[in-house]
Enzyme design. Sequence first.
Site, PDB file in Angstrom:
ATOM      1  N   GLU A  59      -0.684  -0.892  -9.566  1.00 41.90           N
ATOM      2  CA  GLU A  59      -0.289  -2.179  -9.155  1.00 41.90           C
ATOM      3  C   GLU A  59       1.081  -2.400  -9.491  1.00 41.90           C
ATOM      4  OE1 GLU A  59      -2.843  -3.181  -7.280  1.00 41.90           O
ATOM      5  OE2 GLU A  59      -1.866  -4.901  -6.912  1.00 41.90           O
ATOM      6  N   GLU A  91       0.707  -1.137  -0.090  1.00 42.62           N
ATOM      7  CA  GLU A  91      -0.102   0.068   0.095  1.00 42.62           C
ATOM      8  C   GLU A  91       0.890   1.158  -0.007  1.00 42.62           C
ATOM      9  OE1 GLU A  91      -3.157  -0.511  -0.693  1.00 42.62           O
ATOM     10  OE2 GLU A  91      -3.242  -2.647  -0.132  1.00 42.62           O
TER      11      GLU A  91
END
Lengths: 504, 504
Positions: B299, B270
Amino acid sequence: MTQLAENVLSLFLAQIKQIKSYEEALGVLYWDLRTGAPRKGMEVRSETIGHLSGQMFKLSTAPELGEWLTQLEQPGVFADLNEINQRLVTETRKDYDRSVKIPPKLYQEYVVLTSQAESFWEEAKEKSDYASFEPYLDKIITYTNQFIDLWGVKGSRYDTLLDAYEPGMTTAELDRVFGGLREKLVPLSAAIAASPHQPATDFLKQTYAKEAQKKFSLFILGQMGFDFTGGRLDESVHPFATGLNPGDVRITTRYLTDDVTSALFGTIHEGGHALYEQNIKDELIGTTLCTGTSMGIHESQSRFWENVIGRSKSFWSRYYKDLQQHFPNQLEVPVEDFYRATNVVKPSLIRIEADELTYNLHIIIRYEMEKLIFNEGVKASELPALWNEKYKEYLGIVPENDGEGVLQDVHWSGGAFGYFPSYSLGNMYAAQITDTLERDLPDFWELVEKGELHPIKDWLTDKVYQYGKLRTPSELIQDITGKPLDPDYLVAYLEKKYKDIYKL
Amino acid sequence: MTQLAENVLSLFLAQIKQIKSYEEALGVLYWDLRTGAPRKGMEVRSETIGHLSGQMFKLSTAPELGEWLTQLEQPGVFADLNEINQRLVTETRKDYDRSVKIPPKLYQEYVVLTSQAESFWEEAKEKSDYASFEPYLDKIITYTNQFIDLWGVKGSRYDTLLDAYEPGMTTAELDRVFGGLREKLVPLSAAIAASPHQPATDFLKQTYAKEAQKKFSLFILGQMGFDFTGGRLDESVHPFATGLNPGDVRITTRYLTDDVTSALFGTIHEGGHALYEQNIKDELIGTTLCTGTSMGIHESQSRFWENVIGRSKSFWSRYYKDLQQHFPNQLEVPVEDFYRATNVVKPSLIRIEADELTYNLHIIIRYEMEKLIFNEGVKASELPALWNEKYKEYLGIVPENDGEGVLQDVHWSGGAFGYFPSYSLGNMYAAQITDTLERDLPDFWELVEKGELHPIKDWLTDKVYQYGKLRTPSELIQDITGKPLDPDYLVAYLEKKYKDIYKL
């Protein structure tokens, strides 16, 4: 009800619901700002808040809302509305008229001015430099006077401001109740100061672990009947309560490791606000009636729990052992000493640190000054001297500088004139309601001694909480106690309590 | 630029800014829901979210926005716009056309359906009861097919869905890259399974104190260059990152006390998303370009930090001693053993628990199934059998029930078809970008070994982060690496790393 009226009603209710949605979203954004939003994102966040506030203001002042109100106010239509919708029309009309009377451009200027003023105030307070803040305060007073003219004056000019925080409250009424209060509290405060039986407080000033304070705060909230599935406790520099909806009521506290009572009484205080907001009845959800009816009544609930309950002998006869267990070997004095220490009365300069007795004198001073500003035209430049005189007269002490004097509160920098009286009204309402409560629940103090606080919460839900804004403050007090507001209840409560503590 | 064009541009930019304000407010509300909003307030909060989303949708599909776009798209006007405004017009046109093509009523039905479907999915997954979920999935597929018809088809029907998550991505392109990947990874995964050199992992499964995990997570975030004045780390059941604006980027993690690696790698993952959002350039603030350019590129950044850096030998040669200090007497194995344990490859049934190698096979399975649904008309009823066949073929294992099979992911219940490929695209982009990075910073791995991660963050800011949505994914990859997307980089990276670990 005609089909037309039905249609108007549903358009009106849909608009109210949208306004309420913005209010809730803004509530979350403000809560977030105060509980740890990253500093760096503030500038963009302010614009987001500005945008949502603007949209809400647009809906609240929309011409069609005015038209719907006019249609719903027609006697034949109004009579067919249920109680909630009638009150909603009345309240919305009040807010609508107040809002549309201010030209948007003027309001915009005022918003910019007050948001700047707040940061200048902060700096001025820090440096005790009243001169740097005075021009801002002067302008804010000028704008406020313009607003009073636009809103219109009934009674005195200051009444127009009071009404925003305590609907229906007037200078005449406050003169009466604050007069009664001041007359009794000044000599009582002096007698207390002269008493040889001053409580010891040194044991309160140790290092109290934050985690244990937090645990005990959560425990007490649970005992009060705070619903954790519909609320939460966080930390912030300035503690506050916010009711986003009855299923999401958030309070904050601030833990001081050198003072075990600060966060504790702060939590109970905000917990009182929270019980009010959590127990508003479901039928009011999604309407602008779904909140406390006034600042004063809200404050009565926080102060009832903090002072009447939380600083009572009965409360500590039940909970002192729990507190001791949270701080092993730290609180070894008898419960009586602890009780007396948490009820020290001492004239002081700072309102937010004042005890429950002299606190009212701090408020009366501010009330008298605001009245002078708006009813007598006293100028910003005259305020520091006036402030110091009044502190000398009512509390017997004089600030050494304006930072601990006239600059101490944020309120005026935000234009919140008329707000201060709410705090003492809260104390008076609380004492008067307690008197009825003691008669309605004859075992009231035994319940507190046993830690059975739920019947008390239930009684308050029945009498106060459930109604939200469905009753005005004066209706509530009259309905509950059978009388209008009477300062003697607070005087009697304080006299009884403090004559005992100070053996007068 | 003419005065008229100037006016249109400023109206257009103001509208975009308003849309962005709603997006930010909604971002805070969603973050709040997932990080501890009281359960009981959810119903009212959903309505608030519904109201704000509706307002945002209204602004995004306003006829005047369409008119402004048409005016700004006129060649003479468009040529005079700066780079940011040009891209903003192009991107807004894409979103606008997509949104206005769906009749509001149809979209409303779809929103209700998917929000119901999610709760039915949750129950079905719990009970491994595919039959109860099938009718919902069937309907969602039907709606999605209607949307594809309305949006229009270029290439294959599934391309229309892919484009929403990875602009410009096509089935033909994915067949090429996923084909190349699958062909190499299936045998590599089998060879690893057959290796006698399986890492020991038992020492990872102890009780690791949550507070120490949190402290280490915060430490590593700081090392990565996460800006705590512009972001925060919280806890949630499903970890996520949300960039409200570049000065307020929030991530969450989940601490498992029986697994020291879960929260750690989750935080790094994250944190990678967060670095992207924190370093978008200021000029894009207040526009819809101020976010990552695609799910796949986003991503790539989380996976670069989690896998390429965070699961590397160099990283742990620097940080293992810090981890050991956070858990005294718990991590006494040599760093080499710890490194190998955090890189175990093992075919498994659950995507979100998969290692970085077999993870891609989980994605390829979902990609192939989605392609069959939309390009070949495969029915919801056929999916469980198809799922199990593909797991058998690519991973050599078969779920015992649909709960750990076709029902495991939330995506389809929300209609998010076309999303899954982003995860593997992220892995491929990351590997390809790393190859350039290694050449641009020849001392790249020495920097990691020394814990000097800032030059790496700066390089990525320069090449990726700053641009937000100002470059498309394919433009970014071409500009950075000089080539279009090539799966061989990921294959080479995985082969090198795992042949070493498993001594193949």
